[in-house]
Design a protein around this motif. Structure first.
Motif, PDB file in Angstrom:
ATOM      1  N   LEU A 144       0.847  -1.188   0.000  1.00  0.00           N
ATOM      2  CA  LEU A 144       0.000   0.000   0.000  1.00  0.00           C
ATOM      3  C   LEU A 144       0.884   1.240   0.000  1.00  0.00           C
ATOM      4  N   PHE A 145       0.617   2.177  -0.911  1.00  0.00           N
ATOM      5  CA  PHE A 145       1.374   3.424  -0.993  1.00  0.00           C
ATOM      6  C   PHE A 145       0.496   4.584  -0.537  1.00  0.00           C
ATOM      7  N   LEU A 146       1.064   5.406   0.352  1.00  0.00           N
ATOM      8  CA  LEU A 146       0.349   6.547   0.902  1.00  0.00           C
ATOM      9  C   LEU A 146       1.217   7.801   0.801  1.00  0.00           C
ATOM     10  N   GLY A 147       0.569   8.962   0.965  1.00  0.00           N
ATOM     11  CA  GLY A 147       1.353  10.191   1.035  1.00  0.00           C
ATOM     12  C   GLY A 147       0.952  11.238   0.029  1.00  0.00           C
ATOM     13  N   ASP A 148       1.974  11.786  -0.648  1.00  0.00           N
ATOM     14  CA  ASP A 148       1.790  12.993  -1.448  1.00  0.00           C
ATOM     15  C   ASP A 148       2.003  12.753  -2.934  1.00  0.00           C
ATOM     16  N   SER A 149       2.288  13.844  -3.662  1.00  0.00           N
ATOM     17  CA  SER A 149       2.392  13.777  -5.122  1.00  0.00           C
ATOM     18  C   SER A 149       3.566  12.933  -5.610  1.00  0.00           C
ATOM     19  N   ILE A 150       4.595  12.798  -4.800  1.00  0.00           N
ATOM     20  CA  ILE A 150       5.731  11.961  -5.208  1.00  0.00           C
ATOM     21  C   ILE A 150       5.272  10.514  -5.329  1.00  0.00           C
ATOM     22  N   ALA A 151       4.552  10.028  -4.321  1.00  0.00           N
ATOM     23  CA  ALA A 151       4.038   8.656  -4.354  1.00  0.00           C
ATOM     24  C   ALA A 151       2.934   8.494  -5.391  1.00  0.00           C
ATOM     25  N   ALA A 152       2.168   9.573  -5.627  1.00  0.00           N
ATOM     26  CA  ALA A 152       1.061   9.492  -6.581  1.00  0.00           C
ATOM     27  C   ALA A 152       1.549   9.438  -8.027  1.00  0.00           C
ATOM     28  N   GLY A 153       2.750   9.981  -8.286  1.00  0.00           N
ATOM     29  CA  GLY A 153       3.291   9.980  -9.642  1.00  0.00           C
ATOM     30  C   GLY A 153       3.009  11.261 -10.403  1.00  0.00           C
ATOM     31  N   TYR A 154       2.801  12.361  -9.662  1.00  0.00           N
ATOM     32  CA  TYR A 154       2.496  13.645 -10.278  1.00  0.00           C
ATOM     33  C   TYR A 154       3.540  14.012 -11.342  1.00  0.00           C
ATOM     34  N   GLY A 155       3.050  14.478 -12.481  1.00  0.00           N
ATOM     35  CA  GLY A 155       3.928  14.972 -13.538  1.00  0.00           C
ATOM     36  C   GLY A 155       4.348  13.938 -14.550  1.00  0.00           C
ATOM     37  N   LEU A 156       4.117  12.658 -14.258  1.00  0.00           N
ATOM     38  CA  LEU A 156       4.483  11.612 -15.200  1.00  0.00           C
ATOM     39  C   LEU A 156       3.411  11.457 -16.275  1.00  0.00           C
ATOM     40  N   GLU A 157       3.798  10.967 -17.431  1.00  0.00           N
ATOM     41  CA  GLU A 157       2.841  10.710 -18.501  1.00  0.00           C
ATOM     42  C   GLU A 157       1.818   9.665 -18.022  1.00  0.00           C
ATOM     43  N   GLY A 158       0.546   9.975 -18.186  1.00  0.00           N
ATOM     44  CA  GLY A 158      -0.511   9.056 -17.774  1.00  0.00           C
ATOM     45  C   GLY A 158      -1.096   9.369 -16.410  1.00  0.00           C
ATOM     46  N   TYR A 159      -0.429  10.240 -15.645  1.00  0.00           N
ATOM     47  CA  TYR A 159      -0.939  10.585 -14.312  1.00  0.00           C
ATOM     48  C   TYR A 159      -2.122  11.537 -14.427  1.00  0.00           C
ATOM     49  N   THR A 160      -3.153  11.308 -13.612  1.00  0.00           N
ATOM     50  CA  THR A 160      -4.243  12.265 -13.435  1.00  0.00           C
ATOM     51  C   THR A 160      -4.531  12.358 -11.948  1.00  0.00           C
ATOM     52  N   ALA A 161      -5.223  13.390 -11.538  1.00  0.00           N
ATOM     53  CA  ALA A 161      -5.458  13.634 -10.123  1.00  0.00           C
ATOM     54  C   ALA A 161      -6.270  12.527  -9.463  1.00  0.00           C
ATOM     55  N   ASP A 162      -7.082  11.804 -10.245  1.00  0.00           N
ATOM     56  CA  ASP A 162      -7.916  10.750  -9.667  1.00  0.00           C
ATOM     57  C   ASP A 162      -7.503   9.354 -10.128  1.00  0.00           C
ATOM     58  N   ASP A 163      -6.286   9.208 -10.649  1.00  0.00           N
ATOM     59  CA  ASP A 163      -5.827   7.904 -11.123  1.00  0.00           C
ATOM     60  C   ASP A 163      -4.322   7.784 -10.928  1.00  0.00           C
ATOM     61  N   ASN A 164      -3.913   6.955  -9.958  1.00  0.00           N
ATOM     62  CA  ASN A 164      -2.485   6.753  -9.681  1.00  0.00           C
ATOM     63  C   ASN A 164      -1.916   5.513 -10.358  1.00  0.00           C
ATOM     64  N   TYR A 165      -2.687   4.882 -11.254  1.00  0.00           N
ATOM     65  CA  TYR A 165      -2.310   3.555 -11.732  1.00  0.00           C
ATOM     66  C   TYR A 165      -1.876   3.493 -13.202  1.00  0.00           C
ATOM     67  N   HIS A 166      -1.917   4.612 -13.903  1.00  0.00           N
ATOM     68  CA  HIS A 166      -1.604   4.555 -15.336  1.00  0.00           C
ATOM     69  C   HIS A 166      -0.413   5.425 -15.723  1.00  0.00           C
ATOM     70  N   CYS A 167       0.474   5.648 -14.793  1.00  0.00           N
ATOM     71  CA  CYS A 167       1.742   6.317 -15.090  1.00  0.00           C
ATOM     72  C   CYS A 167       2.856   5.389 -14.620  1.00  0.00           C
TER      73      CYS A 167
END
Length: 327
Positions: free
Chosen positions: A42-65
């Motif tokens: 399980l991954f928790l936390g902020d934009s680094i863990a969420a994958g912010y800025g990567l291709e495929g990232y969206t605010a409501d989807d952490n699984y396609h980047c």
């Protein structure tokens, strides 16, 4: 008399035959297996863990980047295929502070994921510092996501502003220390999995010509990482991402484009660090092994009864034969 006993025994044997399935059972053994990587993470936390800025990232989807969580998911799906399988859940939220993470945990929305996970990986702390600076940064072209507008950014003004808010940042770090302890306590109540907290890299080291800026960020981010390390006795392991990013902000983050987040290469490095931490820990999973079918306790009792009945029949039969000869 003899015929009646024989008929009763025959009936008993027939009933045993009809109930043979219920009279047998397979032995069941729980086997504990070792694995280097977690079956569920399980991954928790902020934009680094969420994958912010990567291709495929969206605010409501952490699984396609191609974030480090997704890199590891792909790797472990293959590694654990045909064994226990693998599950990855990413509930990180871009912009989250340590206080936000406490609220998320205490809300109960993570309870089901925490209850059966083997590893919890957390990236948190950067926004605790940025939150204080947002109003100042916005006027200089820095968005709440942490990205910059290079046309409006003035590093010399930033240096002066960093120094002017020194006290506020120190108060935020003091609160972060309290929060990191609370996070560890709240997770300890909810999971038996191993908890890991990442250190925070310093993207502003890239601007070495602006010494006031780099000295400020080095001091404050350095203190945040000390807090993470010094409080690990509260029940978590530390993954020292900062050490592997040191001196490499230009190649592992998007800071050259005035964005503080890790780039694709940076996420690969974080994935390697998390993977190494997992393998240094080790995990287990349980499988059920079924043995050959054998008599159940009910079956043994029933067959024992039949054997006793047959023995009784033999004795009675012998007695009747002796009696008949005497007559």
């Amino acid at each position: 008399m003899f015929r009646k006993i024989a008929a009763a025994v025959s009936a008993a044997i027939l009933s045993v035959s009809l109930a043979s399935c219920s009279m047998t059972e397979k032995s069941v053994t729980e086997v504990v297996n070792n694995t280097e990587v977690p079956p569920k993470m399980l991954f928790l936390g902020d934009s680094i863990a969420a994958g912010y800025g990567l291709e495929g990232y969206t605010a409501d989807d952490n699984y396609h980047c191609r974030s480090y969580s997704n890199i590891l998911r792909e790797k472990y799906n293959e590694e654990l295929r045909g064994k226990c399988g693998h599950t990855m859940v990413n509930k990180a939220v871009s912009g989250a502070t340590s206080s936000d993470l406490i609220g998320q945990i205490q809300s109960g929305q993570l309870d089901s994921d925490l209850a059966d996970c083997d590893a919890v990986v957390i990236s948190i702390g950067g926004n605790d510092l940025l939150g204080i600076m947002l109003d100042l940064f916005n006027s200089m072209g820095i968005s709440e996501s942490g990205s910059f507008n290079k046309d409006n950014f003035d590093f010399f003004s930033a240096a002066s502003m960093f120094l002017s808010i020194n006290s506020d940042v120190d108060k935020a770090l003091d609160q972060f220390e309290l929060n990191i302890k609370t996070i560890a306590e709240e997770l300890d109540r909810r999971t038996e999995g191993t908890v890991y907290i990442q250190t925070l890299y310093d993207p502003l080291e890239y601007y070495s010509k602006f010494k006031r800026v780099t000295d400020f960020s080095n001091e404050k981010i350095g203190r945040l990482n000390e807090i993470i390390t010094e409080n690990s006795a509260c029940g978590y392991k530390v993954i020292d991402i900062a050490a592997d990013f040191e001196g490499k902000a230009g190649s592992l983050t998007n800071i050259a484009d005035l964005d503080i987040h890790p780039n694709a290469k940076g996420h690969e490095v974080i994935a390697e660090d998390v993977d190494a931490a997992f393998r240094a820990t080790g995990f287990t999973y349980t499988t059920t092994v079924y043995g050959d079918r054998q008599l159940s306790s009910e079956g043994r009792i029933a067959i024992g009864g039949i054997i006793a009945a047959i023995a009784f029949l033999a004795v009675v039969g012998a007695a009747l034969l002796v009696r008949k000869k005497k007559e």
